[in-house]
Design a protein around this motif. Structure first.
Motif, PDB file in Angstrom:
ATOM      1  N   SER A   1      23.401 -25.147  34.103  1.00  0.00           N
ATOM      2  CA  SER A   1      23.749 -24.393  32.895  1.00  0.00           C
ATOM      3  C   SER A   1      22.624 -24.454  31.872  1.00  0.00           C
ATOM      4  O   SER A   1      22.317 -23.456  31.209  1.00  0.00           O
ATOM      5  CB  SER A   1      25.046 -24.953  32.290  1.00  0.00           C
ATOM      6  OG  SER A   1      26.123 -24.821  33.186  1.00  0.00           O
ATOM      7  N   LEU A   2      21.994 -25.613  31.746  1.00  0.00           N
ATOM      8  CA  LEU A   2      20.860 -25.742  30.838  1.00  0.00           C
ATOM      9  C   LEU A   2      19.694 -24.861  31.291  1.00  0.00           C
ATOM     10  O   LEU A   2      19.009 -24.242  30.452  1.00  0.00           O
ATOM     11  CB  LEU A   2      20.423 -27.201  30.768  1.00  0.00           C
ATOM     12  CG  LEU A   2      19.201 -27.511  29.900  1.00  0.00           C
ATOM     13  CD1 LEU A   2      19.455 -27.136  28.444  1.00  0.00           C
ATOM     14  CD2 LEU A   2      18.815 -28.987  30.015  1.00  0.00           C
ATOM     15  N   ASP A   3      19.464 -24.780  32.583  1.00  0.00           N
ATOM     16  CA  ASP A   3      18.398 -23.940  33.109  1.00  0.00           C
ATOM     17  C   ASP A   3      18.604 -22.475  32.735  1.00  0.00           C
ATOM     18  O   ASP A   3      17.672 -21.803  32.277  1.00  0.00           O
ATOM     19  CB  ASP A   3      18.338 -24.090  34.629  1.00  0.00           C
ATOM     20  CG  ASP A   3      17.301 -23.176  35.260  1.00  0.00           C
ATOM     21  OD1 ASP A   3      16.119 -23.561  35.299  1.00  0.00           O
ATOM     22  OD2 ASP A   3      17.681 -22.072  35.722  1.00  0.00           O
ATOM     23  N   ARG A   4      19.816 -21.972  32.918  1.00  0.00           N
ATOM     24  CA  ARG A   4      20.091 -20.571  32.554  1.00  0.00           C
ATOM     25  C   ARG A   4      20.040 -20.367  31.047  1.00  0.00           C
ATOM     26  O   ARG A   4      19.616 -19.306  30.565  1.00  0.00           O
ATOM     27  CB  ARG A   4      21.455 -20.153  33.097  1.00  0.00           C
ATOM     28  CG  ARG A   4      21.527 -20.005  34.589  1.00  0.00           C
ATOM     29  CD  ARG A   4      20.557 -18.958  35.115  1.00  0.00           C
ATOM     30  NE  ARG A   4      19.226 -19.520  35.380  1.00  0.00           N
ATOM     31  CZ  ARG A   4      18.138 -18.808  35.567  1.00  0.00           C
ATOM     32  NH1 ARG A   4      18.187 -17.493  35.461  1.00  0.00           N
ATOM     33  NH2 ARG A   4      16.985 -19.381  35.824  1.00  0.00           N
ATOM     34  N   PHE A   5      20.469 -21.358  30.277  1.00  0.00           N
ATOM     35  CA  PHE A   5      20.412 -21.239  28.820  1.00  0.00           C
ATOM     36  C   PHE A   5      18.971 -21.102  28.351  1.00  0.00           C
ATOM     37  O   PHE A   5      18.648 -20.237  27.518  1.00  0.00           O
ATOM     38  CB  PHE A   5      21.078 -22.462  28.180  1.00  0.00           C
ATOM     39  CG  PHE A   5      20.861 -22.564  26.704  1.00  0.00           C
ATOM     40  CD1 PHE A   5      21.591 -21.771  25.823  1.00  0.00           C
ATOM     41  CD2 PHE A   5      19.931 -23.449  26.181  1.00  0.00           C
ATOM     42  CE1 PHE A   5      21.395 -21.864  24.453  1.00  0.00           C
ATOM     43  CE2 PHE A   5      19.725 -23.557  24.816  1.00  0.00           C
ATOM     44  CZ  PHE A   5      20.465 -22.762  23.950  1.00  0.00           C
ATOM     45  N   LEU A   6      18.086 -21.942  28.863  1.00  0.00           N
ATOM     46  CA  LEU A   6      16.675 -21.872  28.467  1.00  0.00           C
ATOM     47  C   LEU A   6      16.038 -20.576  28.939  1.00  0.00           C
ATOM     48  O   LEU A   6      15.223 -19.972  28.230  1.00  0.00           O
ATOM     49  CB  LEU A   6      15.921 -23.071  29.045  1.00  0.00           C
ATOM     50  CG  LEU A   6      16.320 -24.445  28.491  1.00  0.00           C
ATOM     51  CD1 LEU A   6      15.583 -25.549  29.242  1.00  0.00           C
ATOM     52  CD2 LEU A   6      16.040 -24.540  26.996  1.00  0.00           C
ATOM     53  N   ALA A   7      16.406 -20.125  30.146  1.00  0.00           N
ATOM     54  CA  ALA A   7      15.818 -18.898  30.678  1.00  0.00           C
ATOM     55  C   ALA A   7      16.229 -17.670  29.873  1.00  0.00           C
ATOM     56  O   ALA A   7      15.450 -16.717  29.741  1.00  0.00           O
ATOM     57  CB  ALA A   7      16.212 -18.719  32.143  1.00  0.00           C
ATOM     58  N   VAL A   8      17.435 -17.677  29.325  1.00  0.00           N
ATOM     59  CA  VAL A   8      17.937 -16.511  28.593  1.00  0.00           C
ATOM     60  C   VAL A   8      17.573 -16.575  27.117  1.00  0.00           C
ATOM     61  O   VAL A   8      17.148 -15.590  26.524  1.00  0.00           O
ATOM     62  CB  VAL A   8      19.466 -16.392  28.784  1.00  0.00           C
ATOM     63  CG1 VAL A   8      20.047 -15.316  27.873  1.00  0.00           C
ATOM     64  CG2 VAL A   8      19.793 -16.084  30.236  1.00  0.00           C
ATOM     65  N   TRP A   9      17.711 -17.750  26.516  1.00  0.00           N
ATOM     66  CA  TRP A   9      17.468 -17.863  25.085  1.00  0.00           C
ATOM     67  C   TRP A   9      15.988 -18.045  24.747  1.00  0.00           C
ATOM     68  O   TRP A   9      15.535 -17.580  23.702  1.00  0.00           O
ATOM     69  CB  TRP A   9      18.269 -19.038  24.512  1.00  0.00           C
ATOM     70  CG  TRP A   9      19.692 -18.688  24.218  1.00  0.00           C
ATOM     71  CD1 TRP A   9      20.706 -18.527  25.130  1.00  0.00           C
ATOM     72  CD2 TRP A   9      20.268 -18.436  22.937  1.00  0.00           C
ATOM     73  NE1 TRP A   9      21.872 -18.203  24.494  1.00  0.00           N
ATOM     74  CE2 TRP A   9      21.642 -18.148  23.139  1.00  0.00           C
ATOM     75  CE3 TRP A   9      19.773 -18.459  21.636  1.00  0.00           C
ATOM     76  CZ2 TRP A   9      22.504 -17.862  22.089  1.00  0.00           C
ATOM     77  CZ3 TRP A   9      20.635 -18.174  20.590  1.00  0.00           C
ATOM     78  CH2 TRP A   9      21.987 -17.876  20.814  1.00  0.00           C
ATOM     79  N   PHE A  10      15.260 -18.710  25.596  1.00  0.00           N
ATOM     80  CA  PHE A  10      13.843 -18.972  25.332  1.00  0.00           C
ATOM     81  C   PHE A  10      13.005 -18.607  26.562  1.00  0.00           C
ATOM     82  O   PHE A  10      12.423 -19.487  27.215  1.00  0.00           O
ATOM     83  CB  PHE A  10      13.633 -20.450  24.973  1.00  0.00           C
ATOM     84  CG  PHE A  10      14.539 -20.940  23.879  1.00  0.00           C
ATOM     85  CD1 PHE A  10      14.267 -20.657  22.552  1.00  0.00           C
ATOM     86  CD2 PHE A  10      15.674 -21.682  24.182  1.00  0.00           C
ATOM     87  CE1 PHE A  10      15.101 -21.107  21.541  1.00  0.00           C
ATOM     88  CE2 PHE A  10      16.513 -22.135  23.196  1.00  0.00           C
ATOM     89  CZ  PHE A  10      16.236 -21.846  21.855  1.00  0.00           C
ATOM     90  N   PRO A  11      12.961 -17.324  26.923  1.00  0.00           N
ATOM     91  CA  PRO A  11      12.299 -16.918  28.168  1.00  0.00           C
ATOM     92  C   PRO A  11      10.809 -17.210  28.193  1.00  0.00           C
ATOM     93  O   PRO A  11      10.271 -17.592  29.242  1.00  0.00           O
ATOM     94  CB  PRO A  11      12.576 -15.412  28.251  1.00  0.00           C
ATOM     95  CG  PRO A  11      12.870 -15.005  26.848  1.00  0.00           C
ATOM     96  CD  PRO A  11      13.532 -16.175  26.211  1.00  0.00           C
ATOM     97  N   PHE A  12      10.113 -17.025  27.057  1.00  0.00           N
ATOM     98  CA  PHE A  12       8.674 -17.277  27.041  1.00  0.00           C
ATOM     99  C   PHE A  12       8.386 -18.762  27.266  1.00  0.00           C
ATOM    100  O   PHE A  12       7.526 -19.126  28.067  1.00  0.00           O
ATOM    101  CB  PHE A  12       8.070 -16.810  25.714  1.00  0.00           C
ATOM    102  CG  PHE A  12       6.596 -17.097  25.599  1.00  0.00           C
ATOM    103  CD1 PHE A  12       5.677 -16.297  26.264  1.00  0.00           C
ATOM    104  CD2 PHE A  12       6.132 -18.174  24.838  1.00  0.00           C
ATOM    105  CE1 PHE A  12       4.307 -16.569  26.178  1.00  0.00           C
ATOM    106  CE2 PHE A  12       4.778 -18.452  24.744  1.00  0.00           C
ATOM    107  CZ  PHE A  12       3.867 -17.640  25.428  1.00  0.00           C
ATOM    108  N   PHE A  13       9.116 -19.616  26.547  1.00  0.00           N
ATOM    109  CA  PHE A  13       8.945 -21.060  26.720  1.00  0.00           C
ATOM    110  C   PHE A  13       9.309 -21.479  28.145  1.00  0.00           C
ATOM    111  O   PHE A  13       8.641 -22.314  28.752  1.00  0.00           O
ATOM    112  CB  PHE A  13       9.814 -21.805  25.708  1.00  0.00           C
ATOM    113  CG  PHE A  13       9.871 -23.284  25.921  1.00  0.00           C
ATOM    114  CD1 PHE A  13       8.826 -24.113  25.534  1.00  0.00           C
ATOM    115  CD2 PHE A  13      10.983 -23.870  26.529  1.00  0.00           C
ATOM    116  CE1 PHE A  13       8.882 -25.488  25.749  1.00  0.00           C
ATOM    117  CE2 PHE A  13      11.048 -25.238  26.745  1.00  0.00           C
ATOM    118  CZ  PHE A  13       9.991 -26.044  26.347  1.00  0.00           C
TER     119      PHE A  13
END
Length: 376
Positions: free
Chosen positions: A153-165
Motif C-alpha cells: 500500500s505504501l508503494d502505491r501511495f508513493l507512486a501515485v502521490w509522489f511519482p517523480f520522487f
C-alpha cells in the motif's frame, strides 16, 4: 516446568487421575494425563482414542486449508515468474513475490504439525521442539504478511502521490531493502518467546501452539500487546494509504494525467487501477481475517472478556484463511486475467446483440414481403 494450578480427581473408572490445567504449556502430552482446557477434557492413556472430540474438531478443514492455500501460493509464484518479462520485477511485484513466499511458509510450516496431532487422536507429537517451531512460524509469517501488505500500500501511495520522487529516487532496491528489513523485524519478534519474553504454549484443543495470551509477567504482557498493536497498526496503515490513493484516482479521473499534469498511457493507467483494486480487496481480507486475531489477543491479555478457547481457535483459523486467500486475490484480480474475462464478456454481449439485430432484420424483411404480397 510449572504446569500452573493443578487439581487431581479420581476417574470414574477408578485408578486414573484427572489433572486440570488452566493453561497448557509447551510440553509433551504424557500418557496417563487428562488435559482440561476450558471445560474440554482430553483423555490420553496409552493407545487412547477420543472419538467425540475428533468429531467436534475434524482434521478435514485443516487439510483443505493446506491444500488450497499451498496450491494457490505455488500457482501465484509460477504466474509471477512466468510474467516477469512484462512486470520486470518492479518494486510492487517484488513485494507480491515476498508475500506469496511468506504465506506459503505460513501454511506449509505449521499445518502439517497440526494435522499430525489430529490424526494421532488429538495427541501432540514432537514435544517442545515442534511446539516452538509451530508458534515461531505462525508469529513470523503472520506478521511478515501483514507488514508486506502494508508495504505494498505504501508503494502505491508513493507512486501515485509522489511519482517523480518514486521513479527517480526509489527503484527496485527499495523494495528489496524493505523486504529484508521487515523480515528481520518479524524474525526478532518471533524469537522473543524463545528468549523468555512470553512463552510458547499449547492451545485448545491441543493441536496447535502459539504464544501465551494470558501472561502474568510484565515481559509476557508487553509481547502480547506489542504483537497485537503491530498487527492492528498494519491494517490501519493499509486503510489510510489505500483511501488516499483512491482519492487521487477519483480526483484525476482514473489518472488520465500524472502528478505533473502529463497524460499517462492507457496501459499505465489500467495497470495502476488494477494494482489499487488488488490492494483494496487485500485490505478487506486482512481486515476481516487478520484483525479478529489481534482483537482477541488484546481481550485475552487484558482479561477484558471471558476465557473462550473455541474463539481463540476460530480466529486463528480465520487468520490462516487470510494466507489462503491472498494468492487467489492476485491470481483472479491481476490485469491479464481481468482483461481476458472482460474481453470474453464483451464478445459474448456483442454476439448476443448481433444475433438479436439479425433476427430483427429477418423479421422485418419477412414482414415487408408479406405486406408486398398482400398489396399485390
Amino acid at each position: 516446568m510449572d504446569l500452573g494450578t493443578r487439581k487431581n480427581f479420581p476417574h470414574s473408572d477408578g485408578g486414573i487421575l484427572v489433572r486440570k490445567y488452566e493453561m497448557l504449556p509447551m510440553t509433551t502430552m504424557n500418557t496417563g494425563d487428562i488435559l482440561h482446557l476450558n471445560t474440554i477434557n482430553m483423555t490420553c492413556t496409552f493407545n487412547c482414542t477420543t472419538p467425540e472430540l475428533g468429531r467436534n474438531f475434524p482434521v478435514l478443514p485443516v487439510a483443505m486449508m493446506l491444500l488450497f492455500g499451498g496450491s494457490g501460493n505455488i500457482l501465484a509464484l509460477i504466474i509471477l515468474i512466468h510474467t516477469s518479462q512484462r512486470h520486470k520485477w518492479r518494486a510492487f511485484y517484488r513485494l507480491v513475490l515476498a508475500l506469496a513466499l511468506s504465506d506459503l511458509l505460513g501454511l506449509l510450516g505449521p499445518l502439517p504439525v497440526s494435522i499430525s496431532a489430529y490424526v494421532n487422536n488429538m495427541t501432540w507429537t514432537g514435544g517442545e521442539i515442534s511446539c516452538a517451531f509451530m508458534s515461531f512460524t505462525l508469529i513470523f509469517t503472520g506478521m511478515t504478511s501483514a507488514m508486506l501488505a502494508a508495504a505494498m500500500s505504501l508503494d502505491r501511495f508513493l507512486a501515485v502521490w509522489f511519482p517523480f520522487f518514486y521513479t527517480s529516487k526509489l527503484g527496485k532496491r527499495w523494495a528489496s531493502f524493505t523486504i529484508a528489513a521487515l523480515g528481520i523485524l518479524a524474525l526478532v519478534l518471533a524469537c522473543m518467546p524463545l528468549m523468555g519474553i512470553n512463552e510458547n504454549v499449547h492451545q485448545f484443543p491441543g493441536t496447535w501452539c502459539f504464544f501465551n495470551q494470558f501472561a502474568t509477567d510484565a515481559g509476557g504482557k508487553l509481547f502480547s500487546y506489542l504483537y497485537a498493536s503491530l498487527g492492528m497498526g498494519m491494517v490501519g496503515m493499509m486503510v489510510v494509504l489505500n483511501t488516499l490513493v483512491i482519492v487521487v484516482l477519483v480526483r484525476r479521473r482514473l489518472l488520465k494525467t500524472d502528478h505533473g499534469g502529463r497524460v499517462k498511457s492507457e496501459s499505465r493507467r489500467a495497470g495502476d487501477v488494477f494494482n489499487v483494486v488488488f490492494l483494496v480487496v487485500l485490505m478487506m481480507v486482512f481486515t476481516i481475517c487478520w484483525l479478529p486475531l489481534m482483537v482477541r489477543i488484546i481481550i485475552n491479555q487484558s482479561a477484558f472478556g471471558s476465557v473462550d478457547r473455541l474463539s481463540d481457535l476460530l480466529v486463528m483459523r480465520l487468520a490462516l484463511t487470510n494466507q489462503i486467500l491472498d494468492p487467489w486475490i492476485y491470481i483472479l484480480l491481476r490485469k491479464d486475467f481481468v482483461s481476458a474475462v472482460v474481453n470474453k464478456g464483451n464478445r459474448f454481449v456483442n454476439r448476443g446483440s448481433f444475433l438479436r439485430r439479425k433476427s430483427t432484420d429477418e423479421f422485418s424483411r419477412s414482414g415487408q414481403r408479406r405486406t408486398y404480397s398482400a398489396t399485390s
